[in-house]
Design a protein around this motif. Structure first.
Motif, PDB file in Angstrom:
ATOM      1  N   ARG A 121      -4.709  12.454  -3.479  1.00 54.70           N
ATOM      2  CA  ARG A 121      -3.581  11.520  -3.578  1.00 54.70           C
ATOM      3  C   ARG A 121      -3.113  11.436  -5.038  1.00 54.70           C
ATOM      4  O   ARG A 121      -3.185  10.376  -5.650  1.00 54.70           O
ATOM      5  N   ASP A 129       1.315  15.128   1.145  1.00 54.74           N
ATOM      6  CA  ASP A 129       0.420  14.068   1.623  1.00 54.74           C
ATOM      7  C   ASP A 129       0.709  13.741   3.095  1.00 54.74           C
ATOM      8  O   ASP A 129       1.465  12.827   3.420  1.00 54.74           O
ATOM      9  N   SER A 132      -0.211  10.224   4.492  1.00 60.70           N
ATOM     10  CA  SER A 132       0.801   9.183   4.263  1.00 60.70           C
ATOM     11  C   SER A 132       1.998   9.353   5.184  1.00 60.70           C
ATOM     12  O   SER A 132       2.491   8.380   5.746  1.00 60.70           O
ATOM     13  N   GLY A 175      -3.043  -0.330   3.498  1.00 62.84           N
ATOM     14  CA  GLY A 175      -2.776   1.008   2.948  1.00 62.84           C
ATOM     15  C   GLY A 175      -1.369   1.407   3.360  1.00 62.84           C
ATOM     16  O   GLY A 175      -0.495   0.548   3.550  1.00 62.84           O
ATOM     17  N   VAL A 176      -1.143   2.686   3.545  1.00 61.57           N
ATOM     18  CA  VAL A 176       0.208   3.161   3.845  1.00 61.57           C
ATOM     19  C   VAL A 176       0.682   2.608   5.200  1.00 61.57           C
ATOM     20  O   VAL A 176       1.782   2.060   5.315  1.00 61.57           O
ATOM     21  N   ASP A 196      -6.970  -7.263   3.025  1.00 57.38           N
ATOM     22  CA  ASP A 196      -7.452  -5.979   2.497  1.00 57.38           C
ATOM     23  C   ASP A 196      -8.546  -6.311   1.499  1.00 57.38           C
ATOM     24  O   ASP A 196      -8.712  -7.463   1.105  1.00 57.38           O
ATOM     25  N   ARG A 198      -8.956  -4.295  -1.387  1.00 57.21           N
ATOM     26  CA  ARG A 198      -8.602  -3.778  -2.708  1.00 57.21           C
ATOM     27  C   ARG A 198      -7.713  -4.789  -3.426  1.00 57.21           C
ATOM     28  O   ARG A 198      -6.781  -5.333  -2.826  1.00 57.21           O
ATOM     29  N   GLY A 226      -8.385   5.274  -5.531  1.00 59.86           N
ATOM     30  CA  GLY A 226      -7.615   4.159  -4.976  1.00 59.86           C
ATOM     31  C   GLY A 226      -7.984   3.821  -3.547  1.00 59.86           C
ATOM     32  O   GLY A 226      -7.439   2.907  -2.945  1.00 59.86           O
ATOM     33  N   GLN A 239     -15.582 -12.186   5.747  1.00 62.27           N
ATOM     34  CA  GLN A 239     -14.212 -11.801   6.089  1.00 62.27           C
ATOM     35  C   GLN A 239     -13.908 -12.175   7.540  1.00 62.27           C
ATOM     36  O   GLN A 239     -12.845 -12.725   7.845  1.00 62.27           O
ATOM     37  N   THR A 256      -5.709  -1.382  10.588  1.00 62.75           N
ATOM     38  CA  THR A 256      -5.516  -0.051   9.993  1.00 62.75           C
ATOM     39  C   THR A 256      -6.636   0.301   9.016  1.00 62.75           C
ATOM     40  O   THR A 256      -6.533   1.269   8.284  1.00 62.75           O
ATOM     41  N   ALA A 257      -7.688  -0.529   8.966  1.00 61.22           N
ATOM     42  CA  ALA A 257      -8.686  -0.364   7.893  1.00 61.22           C
ATOM     43  C   ALA A 257      -9.552   0.867   8.103  1.00 61.22           C
ATOM     44  O   ALA A 257     -10.118   1.066   9.171  1.00 61.22           O
TER      45      ALA A 257
HETATM   46  P1  NAD Z   1      -6.831   4.131   4.499  1.00 55.42           P
HETATM   47  O1  NAD Z   1      -6.138   4.646   5.717  1.00 55.42           O
HETATM   48  O2  NAD Z   1      -8.016   4.879   3.970  1.00 55.42           O
HETATM   49  O3  NAD Z   1      -7.256   2.614   4.756  1.00 55.42           O
HETATM   50  C1  NAD Z   1      -6.286   1.634   5.080  1.00 55.42           C
HETATM   51  C2  NAD Z   1      -6.568   0.355   4.333  1.00 55.42           C
HETATM   52  O4  NAD Z   1      -7.732  -0.257   4.843  1.00 55.42           O
HETATM   53  C3  NAD Z   1      -6.806   0.518   2.830  1.00 55.42           C
HETATM   54  O5  NAD Z   1      -5.822  -0.218   2.153  1.00 55.42           O
HETATM   55  C4  NAD Z   1      -8.193  -0.045   2.630  1.00 55.42           C
HETATM   56  O6  NAD Z   1      -8.332  -0.733   1.393  1.00 55.42           O
HETATM   57  C5  NAD Z   1      -8.301  -1.002   3.793  1.00 55.42           C
HETATM   58  N1  NAD Z   1      -9.657  -1.466   4.150  1.00 55.42           N
HETATM   59  C6  NAD Z   1     -10.834  -0.798   4.162  1.00 55.42           C
HETATM   60  N2  NAD Z   1     -11.842  -1.614   4.535  1.00 55.42           N
HETATM   61  C7  NAD Z   1     -11.290  -2.843   4.785  1.00 55.42           C
HETATM   62  C8  NAD Z   1     -11.790  -4.107   5.189  1.00 55.42           C
HETATM   63  N3  NAD Z   1     -13.078  -4.340   5.426  1.00 55.42           N
HETATM   64  N4  NAD Z   1     -10.904  -5.124   5.334  1.00 55.42           N
HETATM   65  C9  NAD Z   1      -9.593  -4.941   5.097  1.00 55.42           C
HETATM   66  N5  NAD Z   1      -9.058  -3.797   4.694  1.00 55.42           N
HETATM   67  C10 NAD Z   1      -9.900  -2.745   4.532  1.00 55.42           C
HETATM   68  O7  NAD Z   1      -5.788   3.943   3.318  1.00 55.42           O
HETATM   69  P2  NAD Z   1      -4.506   4.779   2.964  1.00 55.42           P
HETATM   70  O8  NAD Z   1      -3.351   4.216   3.664  1.00 55.42           O
HETATM   71  O9  NAD Z   1      -4.814   6.209   3.155  1.00 55.42           O
HETATM   72  O10 NAD Z   1      -4.354   4.435   1.424  1.00 55.42           O
HETATM   73  C11 NAD Z   1      -5.492   4.394   0.575  1.00 55.42           C
HETATM   74  C12 NAD Z   1      -5.079   4.221  -0.876  1.00 55.42           C
HETATM   75  O11 NAD Z   1      -4.424   5.384  -1.349  1.00 55.42           O
HETATM   76  C13 NAD Z   1      -4.121   3.080  -1.120  1.00 55.42           C
HETATM   77  O12 NAD Z   1      -4.453   2.515  -2.369  1.00 55.42           O
HETATM   78  C14 NAD Z   1      -2.793   3.754  -1.235  1.00 55.42           C
HETATM   79  O13 NAD Z   1      -1.852   2.993  -1.967  1.00 55.42           O
HETATM   80  C15 NAD Z   1      -3.218   4.992  -1.975  1.00 55.42           C
HETATM   81  N6  NAD Z   1      -2.244   6.067  -1.828  1.00 55.42           N
HETATM   82  C16 NAD Z   1      -1.836   6.757  -2.946  1.00 55.42           C
HETATM   83  C17 NAD Z   1      -0.919   7.778  -2.825  1.00 55.42           C
HETATM   84  C18 NAD Z   1      -0.481   8.567  -4.033  1.00 55.42           C
HETATM   85  O14 NAD Z   1      -0.683   8.157  -5.137  1.00 55.42           O
HETATM   86  N7  NAD Z   1       0.091   9.720  -3.839  1.00 55.42           N
HETATM   87  C19 NAD Z   1      -0.403   8.108  -1.594  1.00 55.42           C
HETATM   88  C20 NAD Z   1      -0.827   7.394  -0.481  1.00 55.42           C
HETATM   89  C21 NAD Z   1      -1.765   6.391  -0.612  1.00 55.42           C
END
Ligand code: NAD
Length: 378
Positions: A121, A129, A132, A175-176, A196, A198, A226, A239, A256-257
């Motif tokens: 990422r 990606d 995403s 997340g996304v 969340d 984070r 991240g 939680q 979505t976690a």
């Molecule tokens: P993911 O699908 O891995 O997880 C979804 C969300 O679930 C995350 O926000 C995570 O913090 C949350 N989560 C995990 N355990 C949890 C709990 N016990 N309770 C509540 N929430 C919980 O995440 P994702 O959508 O793939 O994104 C992960 C990270 O990557 C994010 O910070 C996102 O902003 C970042 N990201 C960066 C880029 C980039 O820079 N190119 C692109 C996409 C995503």
């Protein structure tokens, strides 16, 4: 001439395809010929003729074994691995932690596998990606599904015949997919609350008009890249207690976690579902990885105490044309790192290529998957 072969998906419910006619020229720009398996786009509403008009050729017997690159959406089965020739470069979602036998077979078959979910990422790889691009669709579609399944309005309505209160939507994981669910839920007029683990998520949720549900923690659970770290049982217990209060008045929950490469954390216990109002719906986007809800069944809708728990792993496939178009662009962008002037080079010094490689030269090169295969990781 070296070819890129586009597979017809065979997994149950998979309606996406790894390229669309609009992306064919992006693939041919690398000097590869695009060969499309007949009916590859049918489930996404794309005719074979449209691929041919865009400059692709329809596949014939023997083309798959001859292909330099094979692109697909869902992980191959063991049988499908058997159809790939040694040295083939495969671009696919691989879900390695759930498909260890397939990963081992890919290494054994000398296939170089790029797992699209492992693309780092980083800014340079944003166009590649696929996690995403597909999560965005899942988050949007989850809200539309919840709104459709619910027997009440999402928005506030003040009419001469009375006032309808807005629906309360709880989103777990920002997340996304979660952030897209917040934005879509707000656009439809729901009151949206979000949890969340984070720190950065608080600000992002607030900027979309959602209310952050605070669960005090001694540590920021932001991990490498991240992503979230695995929360301890003590945090998860606290939680769940805080969430129960909000869920007891929620009409819909979208979960979505995820923790990359691990089972999804259990955020909704049976007891918490029982605390939700009758008629509420839960859409579990983490269903394929065990689900965020204890009651989730990835293969069917479960009804418990008047609450329906709907598995959401197939939601991107419900919008197959646009999901495929975005995935096709991710694939084309990644191919740009591998192919030029019709020749393929797997540059393991490139951090994007190295990060996304799952198998290469007969080895499982992704460390965590290799440890899982050796039984050293949990
Ligand atoms: P993911 O699908 O891995 O997880 C979804 C969300 O679930 C995350 O926000 C995570 O913090 C949350 N989560 C995990 N355990 C949890 C709990 N016990 N309770 C509540 N929430 C919980 O995440 P994702 O959508 O793939 O994104 C992960 C990270 O990557 C994010 O910070 C996102 O902003 C970042 N990201 C960066 C880029 C980039 O820079 N190119 C692109 C996409 C995503």
């Amino acid at each position: 001439m070296a070819t890129i072969y586009i597979t017809r998906e065979r997994a149950a419910g998979e309606r996406r395809v790894a390229t669309v006619p609009a992306a064919v020229t992006k693939l041919t720009r690398t000097g590869l010929e695009v060969v499309v398996e007949p009916a590859a786009g049918a489930a996404a509403g794309i005719d074979d003729d449209a691929y041919v008009e865009a400059g692709a050729r329809l596949a014939q017997d023997g083309d798959l074994a001859e292909a330099a690159v094979v692109a697909r959406v869902a992980p191959p089965t063991l049988e499908e691995v058997g159809d790939l020739a040694p040295g083939t470069v495969l671009l696919t979602f691989a879900a390695p932690h759930r498909n260890l036998d397939v990963v081992a077979a890919l290494a054994e078959a000398q296939v170089t596998t790029v797992a699209m979910e492992l693309v780092p990422r980083i800014s340079r790889a944003q166009s590649m990606d696929a996690l995403s691009s597909q999560a965005n669709i899942a988050g949007y579609r989850a809200v539309i599904t919840a709104a459709y399944e619910l027997d009440k309005y999402f928005p506030l309505f003040m009419t001469a015949a009375g006032t309808i209160k807005p629906a309360s939507l709880v989103v777990l994981g920002a997340g996304v997919a979660g952030l897209q669910a917040v934005a879509t839920g707000k656009r439809l007029g729901a009151v949206v609350k979000v949890s969340d683990i984070r720190e950065a998520a608080k600000q992002e949720v607030a900027s979309l008009g959602g209310t952050f549900i605070d669960v005090p923690s001694d540590e920021d659970l932001t991990g490498e890249g991240g992503y979230a770290k695995e929360a301890g049982e003590d945090f998860l217990t606290r939680q769940r207690r805080v969430l129960t209060e909000h869920l007891s008045v929620a009409h819909a929950a979208i979960t979505t976690a995820q923790i990359p490469g691990r089972p999804a954390p259990t955020l909704l216990t049976t007891e918490m579902v029982e605390a939700m109002p009758r008629g509420a719906v839960v859409i579990d986007l983490a269903a394929a990885d065990g689900g965020n809800c204890e009651l989730t069944d990835p293969d069917r809708v479960v009804e418990h105490a008047g609450v329906r728990i709907i598995p959401g792993q197939g939601l991107p496939s419900e919008m197959p044309r646009e999901a495929s178009a975005m995935y096709a662009n991710n694939i084309a962008a990644f191919l740009g790192l591998l192919a030029a002037d019709g020749a393929i080079t797997v540059d393991t010094d490139d951090e994007v290529v190295a990060g996304a490689l799952l198998t290469h030269e007969g080895e499982v090169v992704h460390e965590r998957t290799a440890s899982l295969l050796e039984g050293e990781a949990t």
